[in-house]
Each structure stands twice: as structure tokens, then as C-alpha cells.
Design a protein around this motif. Structure first.
Motif, mmCIF file in Angstrom:
data_model
loop_
_atom_site.group_PDB
_atom_site.id
_atom_site.type_symbol
_atom_site.label_atom_id
_atom_site.label_comp_id
_atom_site.label_asym_id
_atom_site.label_seq_id
_atom_site.Cartn_x
_atom_site.Cartn_y
_atom_site.Cartn_z
ATOM 1 N N GLY A 171 -0.168 7.613 -9.582
ATOM 2 C CA GLY A 171 -0.910 7.056 -10.710
ATOM 3 C C GLY A 171 -0.178 5.995 -11.500
ATOM 4 O O GLY A 171 -0.653 5.567 -12.552
ATOM 5 N N THR A 172 0.980 5.545 -11.005
ATOM 6 C CA THR A 172 1.763 4.557 -11.755
ATOM 7 C C THR A 172 1.747 3.173 -11.107
ATOM 8 O O THR A 172 2.432 2.267 -11.570
ATOM 9 N N LEU A 173 0.959 2.987 -10.038
ATOM 10 C CA LEU A 173 0.884 1.697 -9.352
ATOM 11 C C LEU A 173 -0.505 1.104 -9.565
ATOM 12 O O LEU A 173 -1.510 1.739 -9.253
ATOM 13 N N PHE A 174 -0.552 -0.120 -10.072
ATOM 14 C CA PHE A 174 -1.845 -0.724 -10.408
ATOM 15 C C PHE A 174 -2.428 -1.455 -9.205
ATOM 16 O O PHE A 174 -1.813 -2.383 -8.666
ATOM 17 N N PRO A 175 -3.630 -1.063 -8.776
ATOM 18 C CA PRO A 175 -4.253 -1.727 -7.625
ATOM 19 C C PRO A 175 -4.832 -3.086 -8.017
ATOM 20 O O PRO A 175 -5.609 -3.201 -8.967
ATOM 21 N N GLU A 176 -4.445 -4.099 -7.267
ATOM 22 C CA GLU A 176 -4.892 -5.458 -7.552
ATOM 23 C C GLU A 176 -4.400 -6.351 -6.411
ATOM 24 O O GLU A 176 -3.659 -5.910 -5.535
ATOM 25 N N THR A 177 -4.802 -7.609 -6.424
ATOM 26 C CA THR A 177 -4.268 -8.584 -5.474
ATOM 27 C C THR A 177 -3.104 -9.312 -6.136
ATOM 28 O O THR A 177 -3.255 -9.873 -7.219
ATOM 29 N N TYR A 178 -1.958 -9.304 -5.467
ATOM 30 C CA TYR A 178 -0.742 -9.907 -6.005
ATOM 31 C C TYR A 178 -0.301 -11.059 -5.107
ATOM 32 O O TYR A 178 -0.422 -10.979 -3.874
ATOM 33 N N GLN A 179 0.201 -12.114 -5.721
ATOM 34 C CA GLN A 179 0.785 -13.220 -4.965
ATOM 35 C C GLN A 179 2.280 -12.982 -4.793
ATOM 36 O O GLN A 179 2.932 -12.444 -5.681
ATOM 37 N N TYR A 180 2.780 -13.395 -3.646
ATOM 38 C CA TYR A 180 4.220 -13.290 -3.418
ATOM 39 C C TYR A 180 4.660 -14.436 -2.515
ATOM 40 O O TYR A 180 3.824 -15.108 -1.883
ATOM 41 N N ARG A 181 5.960 -14.662 -2.463
ATOM 42 C CA ARG A 181 6.534 -15.696 -1.623
ATOM 43 C C ARG A 181 7.359 -15.049 -0.513
ATOM 44 O O ARG A 181 7.925 -13.972 -0.710
ATOM 45 N N ARG A 182 7.381 -15.704 0.625
ATOM 46 C CA ARG A 182 8.202 -15.204 1.724
ATOM 47 C C ARG A 182 9.647 -15.043 1.242
ATOM 48 O O ARG A 182 10.213 -15.944 0.629
ATOM 49 N N GLY A 183 10.196 -13.885 1.511
ATOM 50 C CA GLY A 183 11.551 -13.600 1.061
ATOM 51 C C GLY A 183 11.594 -12.703 -0.159
ATOM 52 O O GLY A 183 12.656 -12.171 -0.495
#
Length: 354
Positions: free
Chosen positions: A172-184
């Protein structure tokens, strides 16, 4: 005896040999200087021509014919970067690329990362892309209602992330959503972002919660939100279902939520893989809301924003029952008699399908 006669030329000085002509040496020196000057002018002109050609080449359209992605590894030298770009077809003259960056004193400003280059980009535009660190942004989507173990499985299999996963945080401590990230980017950093977003969202919504809720902490609201999340995938029903559970809590009734039994059986490691049985409802564990009164000891999933809002601001209703209606939604009821009729309808629909 007579005196010898004197030679009138005996007393004249000896003749001096002729000296070289100064005009000849001066002409040779002038010819040499003129030749050096001509060569210098030619070389200077050639150098200027090379400089203008290099500048034109640096700013001219590049050879790339179609979009391409290139990874610049951390610690790569300028020569290696130029070679990689040439190999990928992004630039044609790596020496020009290197020379112009050194001339502009920008050769140490290129940054590692994953880049996307477009057809026809000039060397100057390519260099600016690397200097400004305009890297490719990837996305990772965490759906609502997954457990920590299921979310960790997604993060672990996501391409481009580095490093191992940290220890699992509480459910219950992780928020579901779409996240952007960069390689690495590291997997640990993604987990940290999920945790930070959940903490901030819960704190924000808790400030505008309804009055007189039958739970007194944000953590308890998250528990109820996780149950609501698992009970329905229809957004318009969430507040209604939350209202039913709030009514049951106020009346001291057991929640009797099937998803809590599933979590008690699996501990969130994955789907149960089968239908619940009557024996499952009798199992003695702290998540069996058919046996315990009140909320279970912790969330059974990671709820999304809508489910959290539903738990903080539940619908005001008199309903205390709901059951599947056969269309993906639920039928609600205020009394047990109404509920039993709804259950009978649902069983008829289920039996017809089976």
C-alpha cells in the motif's frame, strides 16, 4: 759600367681583383622572400578554406536518412562518441565534429545517455542535443490494484533500468501511475518515486477527508482504499462501494470482502489462480474479513488516486450490501432481503454462463 735603367711601372700599386656585384645578391634574396610570401599566402588561403569548409560542414544537413537511436556510454571519449555517431550514420566527418567542439571549447560538455536523432540533423544540432542532454524518455506504467510483489516484477523486467531492487516496502505504499525514466536510471530510484508519490498523495487527500469517518488515520484509509480498488474496476462505483464498507464499519458489521481472503491466502505474491471455496472463507487468518471485525491489519494492494478519494470521501448511502450484477458492475441493497434477490439473479447469470 752604366747604371740599369728603372722600369717606370715598378712603383705602381698592384691591381685589386674585382668585387662581386651587390645587385645580384639582393635579387636572389628578394626572390626567396617573395616565394616564401607566396607559399604563406597559399597556405593561409588553404587554411582559411578548410576552416570555412569545416564550419559549413558542421552546420550543414547531416547524412541521416531515417530516425535512429544511439547510446552514449558513461566515460566515453570525444573520439569514441564521434566514431559511434559516424557508425550510426548520424555524422559523416567525425574529425570535423571533434575539431569544432574543441574550437568552441565544448568538447567536455557532452553527456552520456540514450539519444534519438532525426534525419538531416546537422553536426551542430547533434552536438547541442548531447550537450543539453535531450535523452529519450521511457515510460513505465504501474496499474492500480497490484501488490508490491507484482509491481516489483514489472520494475525488474523493465528495459533500460539498472541495478537491483531494494527490500520490499510495506503493502500500500507504492503509487500506481505512469512514470517517465531515462535509460540508466536505477530500479531503486523508481521504487523511491512510487513511495514518495503515494505518501504525498495520501497526505494531500487526507486533508480534505469527510467528517466522522470510522477510521482515524491515513493508513487505515489506505487499507479501505485497497479493498475498494480490488472490489471494482468501475470508477463510478468506487465511492458507492466505499460508502457500503463505511456503513458496515459504523454498524460493527464484518466487511465480508472476498479480495481480503485472497490476499490472506497468497500474501500478495500473485493471483490465486482459482475460485474461492467455502473452506477458504473459514480459514483463520487476520485478513479474513468474514471472520474478523473491522479492517484487516494492512492494505491488500496499492490503490490508485480514485480509490483513495473514495475512501476519504465515501458516498453517503444507506446500502450495506452489494454483489456482482453480471455486467461487470454491482447491484447494491439496503436490506438483506433485497441483497438475497440480487444474489439469486447473479447466480442464475453465472450458472447460465458456466
Amino acid at each position: 759600367m752604366s747604371e740599369p735603367s728603372e722600369d717606370p711601372t715598378d712603383n705602381e700599386p698592384a691591381a685589386t681583383p674585382p668585387s662581386p656585384k651587390r645587385g645580384g645578391l639582393g635579387r636572389a634574396l628578394r626572390r626567396t622572400l617573395i616565394l616564401c610570401l607566396v607559399v604563406g599566402v597559399v597556405l593561409a588561403g588553404a587554411a582559411i578554406g578548410v576552416v570555412f569548409w569545416a564550419q559549413d560542414t558542421y552546420h550543414a544537413s547531416g547524412p541521416l536518412q531515417q530516425e535512429v537511436e544511439v547510446v552514449i556510454e558513461p566515460g566515453a571519449s570525444l573520439q569514441r562518441i564521434a566514431a559511434n555517431l559516424q557508425r550510426a550514420g548520424v555524422i559523416e566527418y567525425p574529425k570535423v565534429f571533434i575539431a569544432m567542439l574543441r574550437y568552441q571549447n565544448k568538447h567536455t560538455q557532452l553527456k552520456a545517455g540514450e539519444y534519438r536523432f532525426l534525419p538531416g540533423q546537422s553536426q551542430a544540432e547533434v552536438a547541442q542535443t548531447l550537450i543539453a542532454h535531450h535523452v529519450i524518455e521511457h515510460r513505465i506504467t504501474i496499474p492500480e490494484g497490484l501488490t508490491v510483489s507484482e509491481i516489483f516484477g514489472i520494475i525488474e523486467q523493465t528495459d533500460g533500468l539498472t541495478g537491483g531492487l531494494p527490500p520490499k516496502p510495506p503493502e500500500g505504499t507504492l503509487f500506481p501511475e505512469t512514470y517517465q525514466y531515462r535509460r540508466g536510471d536505477s530500479r531503486a530510484s523508481i521504487v523511491d518515486r512510487l513511495q514518495s508519490k503515494m505518501a504525498a498523495t495520501v497526505q494531500e487527500l487526507w486533508q480534505s477527508r469527510a467528517e466522522n469517518l470510522p477510521y482515524s488515520t491515513p493508513e487505515e484509509a489506505v487499507i479501505l482504499a485497497s479493498i475498494v480498488e480490488k472490489e471494482t474496476g468501475i470508477a463510478s462505483e468506487r465511492a458507492h462501494i466505499a460508502g457500503v464498507f463505511v456503513n458496515r464499519l459504523r454498524k460493527g458489521m464484518r466487511l465480508q470482502s472476498d479480495p481480503t481472503i485472497v490476499y490472506g491466502l497468497t500474501q500478495g505474491d500473485g493471483p490465486l489462480g482459482r475460485a474461492l471455496t467455502r473452506q477458504d472463507w473459514k480459514l483463520d487468518n487476520p485478513y479474513n474479513t468474514y471472520l474478523i471485525t473491522g479492517l484487516p491489519p494492512g492494505p491488500i494492494a496499492n490503490p490508485g488516486r480514485d480509490a483513495l478519494i473514495a475512501a476519504m470521501q465515501p458516498m453517503k448511502t444507506k446500502d450495506i450490501y452489494f454483489v456482482a450484477d453480471g455486467t461487470g458492475g454491482h447491484a447494491f441493497a439496503e436490506t438483506l432481503t433485497q441483497h438475497n434477490r440480487n444474489v439469486a439473479k447473479w447466480r442464475k447469470i453465472r450458472d447460465a454462463v458456466e
